[in-house]
Design a protein around this motif. Sequence first.
Motif, PDB file in Angstrom:
ATOM      1  N   GLN A   1       0.826  -1.211   0.000  1.00 14.81           N
ATOM      2  CA  GLN A   1       0.000   0.000   0.000  1.00 14.81           C
ATOM      3  C   GLN A   1       0.860   1.261   0.000  1.00 14.81           C
ATOM      4  N   ILE A   2       1.938   1.258   0.767  1.00 11.61           N
ATOM      5  CA  ILE A   2       2.841   2.419   0.802  1.00 11.61           C
ATOM      6  C   ILE A   2       3.478   2.620  -0.572  1.00 11.61           C
ATOM      7  N   ARG A   3       3.929   1.531  -1.174  1.00 10.21           N
ATOM      8  CA  ARG A   3       4.533   1.615  -2.511  1.00 10.21           C
ATOM      9  C   ARG A   3       3.521   2.176  -3.509  1.00 10.21           C
ATOM     10  N   LYS A   4       2.278   1.733  -3.439  1.00  7.08           N
ATOM     11  CA  LYS A   4       1.239   2.202  -4.357  1.00  7.08           C
ATOM     12  C   LYS A   4       0.982   3.702  -4.176  1.00  7.08           C
ATOM     13  N   ILE A   5       0.973   4.166  -2.936  1.00 11.94           N
ATOM     14  CA  ILE A   5       0.763   5.596  -2.671  1.00 11.94           C
ATOM     15  C   ILE A   5       1.906   6.418  -3.274  1.00 11.94           C
ATOM     16  N   ILE A   6       3.132   5.945  -3.111  1.00 14.00           N
ATOM     17  CA  ILE A   6       4.279   6.666  -3.678  1.00 14.00           C
ATOM     18  C   ILE A   6       4.198   6.660  -5.200  1.00 14.00           C
ATOM     19  N   MET A   7       3.841   5.529  -5.776  1.00 18.30           N
ATOM     20  CA  MET A   7       3.793   5.430  -7.234  1.00 18.30           C
ATOM     21  C   MET A   7       2.625   6.223  -7.828  1.00 18.30           C
ATOM     22  N   GLU A   8       1.436   6.091  -7.242  1.00 20.82           N
ATOM     23  CA  GLU A   8       0.231   6.659  -7.850  1.00 20.82           C
ATOM     24  C   GLU A   8      -0.233   7.968  -7.214  1.00 20.82           C
TER      25      GLU A   8
ATOM     26  N   MET B   1      12.316   4.809  -1.398  1.00 26.20           N
ATOM     27  CA  MET B   1      11.403   5.693  -0.658  1.00 26.20           C
ATOM     28  C   MET B   1      10.519   4.898   0.304  1.00 26.20           C
ATOM     29  N   VAL B   2      10.112   3.692  -0.086  1.00 26.94           N
ATOM     30  CA  VAL B   2       9.346   2.830   0.818  1.00 26.94           C
ATOM     31  C   VAL B   2      10.202   2.490   2.035  1.00 26.94           C
ATOM     32  N   LEU B   3      11.441   2.096   1.795  1.00 28.11           N
ATOM     33  CA  LEU B   3      12.338   1.762   2.897  1.00 28.11           C
ATOM     34  C   LEU B   3      12.602   2.981   3.774  1.00 28.11           C
ATOM     35  N   PHE B   4      12.813   4.138   3.145  1.00 31.16           N
ATOM     36  CA  PHE B   4      13.094   5.346   3.919  1.00 31.16           C
ATOM     37  C   PHE B   4      11.893   5.735   4.787  1.00 31.16           C
ATOM     38  N   THR B   5      10.696   5.512   4.275  1.00 28.68           N
ATOM     39  CA  THR B   5       9.484   5.735   5.075  1.00 28.68           C
ATOM     40  C   THR B   5       9.529   4.879   6.337  1.00 28.68           C
ATOM     41  N   ARG B   6       9.900   3.632   6.176  1.00 27.10           N
ATOM     42  CA  ARG B   6       9.985   2.720   7.319  1.00 27.10           C
ATOM     43  C   ARG B   6      11.109   3.117   8.277  1.00 27.10           C
ATOM     44  N   ILE B   7      12.236   3.544   7.731  1.00 25.59           N
ATOM     45  CA  ILE B   7      13.357   3.980   8.579  1.00 25.59           C
ATOM     46  C   ILE B   7      12.941   5.188   9.412  1.00 25.59           C
ATOM     47  N   LEU B   8      12.350   6.193   8.768  1.00 21.93           N
ATOM     48  CA  LEU B   8      11.948   7.402   9.503  1.00 21.93           C
ATOM     49  C   LEU B   8      10.849   7.119  10.513  1.00 21.93           C
ATOM     50  N   SER B   9      10.013   6.136  10.250  1.00 26.00           N
ATOM     51  CA  SER B   9       8.929   5.821  11.193  1.00 26.00           C
ATOM     52  C   SER B   9       9.474   5.271  12.512  1.00 26.00           C
ATOM     53  N   GLN B  10      10.694   4.776  12.513  1.00 24.71           N
ATOM     54  CA  GLN B  10      11.275   4.196  13.724  1.00 24.71           C
ATOM     55  C   GLN B  10      12.046   5.204  14.566  1.00 24.71           C
ATOM     56  N   ARG B  11      12.271   6.389  14.049  1.00 25.39           N
ATOM     57  CA  ARG B  11      13.051   7.393  14.783  1.00 25.39           C
ATOM     58  C   ARG B  11      12.346   7.832  16.059  1.00 25.39           C
ATOM     59  N   GLY B  12      13.124   7.925  17.115  1.00 22.79           N
ATOM     60  CA  GLY B  12      12.626   8.490  18.360  1.00 22.79           C
ATOM     61  C   GLY B  12      11.614   7.645  19.104  1.00 22.79           C
ATOM     62  N   ARG B  13      11.567   6.369  18.852  1.00 20.13           N
ATOM     63  CA  ARG B  13      10.652   5.507  19.594  1.00 20.13           C
ATOM     64  C   ARG B  13      11.298   4.152  19.826  1.00 20.13           C
ATOM     65  N   ASN B  14      10.772   3.430  20.779  1.00 25.83           N
ATOM     66  CA  ASN B  14      11.250   2.074  21.025  1.00 25.83           C
ATOM     67  C   ASN B  14      10.632   1.167  19.975  1.00 25.83           C
ATOM     68  N   VAL B  15      11.467   0.529  19.202  1.00 28.01           N
ATOM     69  CA  VAL B  15      10.954  -0.350  18.155  1.00 28.01           C
ATOM     70  C   VAL B  15      10.606  -1.708  18.737  1.00 28.01           C
ATOM     71  N   GLU B  16       9.604  -2.326  18.152  1.00 29.78           N
ATOM     72  CA  GLU B  16       9.217  -3.675  18.563  1.00 29.78           C
ATOM     73  C   GLU B  16      10.340  -4.640  18.194  1.00 29.78           C
ATOM     74  N   TRP B  17      10.378  -5.789  18.841  1.00 26.03           N
ATOM     75  CA  TRP B  17      11.454  -6.739  18.600  1.00 26.03           C
ATOM     76  C   TRP B  17      11.520  -7.149  17.135  1.00 26.03           C
ATOM     77  N   TRP B  18      10.387  -7.332  16.500  1.00 29.36           N
ATOM     78  CA  TRP B  18      10.376  -7.792  15.113  1.00 29.36           C
ATOM     79  C   TRP B  18      10.838  -6.706  14.147  1.00 29.36           C
ATOM     80  N   GLU B  19      10.693  -5.441  14.530  1.00 28.14           N
ATOM     81  CA  GLU B  19      11.127  -4.351  13.656  1.00 28.14           C
ATOM     82  C   GLU B  19      12.647  -4.276  13.555  1.00 28.14           C
ATOM     83  N   ARG B  20      13.327  -4.860  14.514  1.00 22.00           N
ATOM     84  CA  ARG B  20      14.793  -4.855  14.473  1.00 22.00           C
ATOM     85  C   ARG B  20      15.314  -5.707  13.321  1.00 22.00           C
TER      86      ARG B  20
END
Length: 144
Positions: A69-76, A96-115
Amino acid sequence: MSIFRLPFLSALIFVAIGCVRSERMETLYAQRCLGCHGPSGSGDGPIAASLPVNVPDFLETVRNKSVTQIRKIIMEGKGIMPAYEPALRKPEIQDMVLFTRILSQRGRNVEWWERFDPLVWAHCNVPWEMVLGYDQPPEENKPR
């Protein structure tokens, strides 16, 4: 060290190096996204206040939308966000999809699976178009 561990460690290093922020990602983000989404992806870019709608925070986007869904939003595009597919190639959209995910993790405790995101995104910065030859121009019919 066993000789059997060497290929595994080599692959792990390759994945770790290939799936971090890159200069290309940061440049694309600065050119295309920073104005609205801001430096941290929280929707507080310099022009966000003048827009008629709120700009989404990447943290909420990643929580509520799949990678597809994120990829589709960026594309369309969506709402007032323009479509970037004509302007960006598929590897750049993937960045850009990956960078969205990277920035979403800034300044918060990430869940174990997000590591493990870098491992999941192991293919993110591998230049598949070069590896598979997609970046090569088609061979012209040459007389023999």
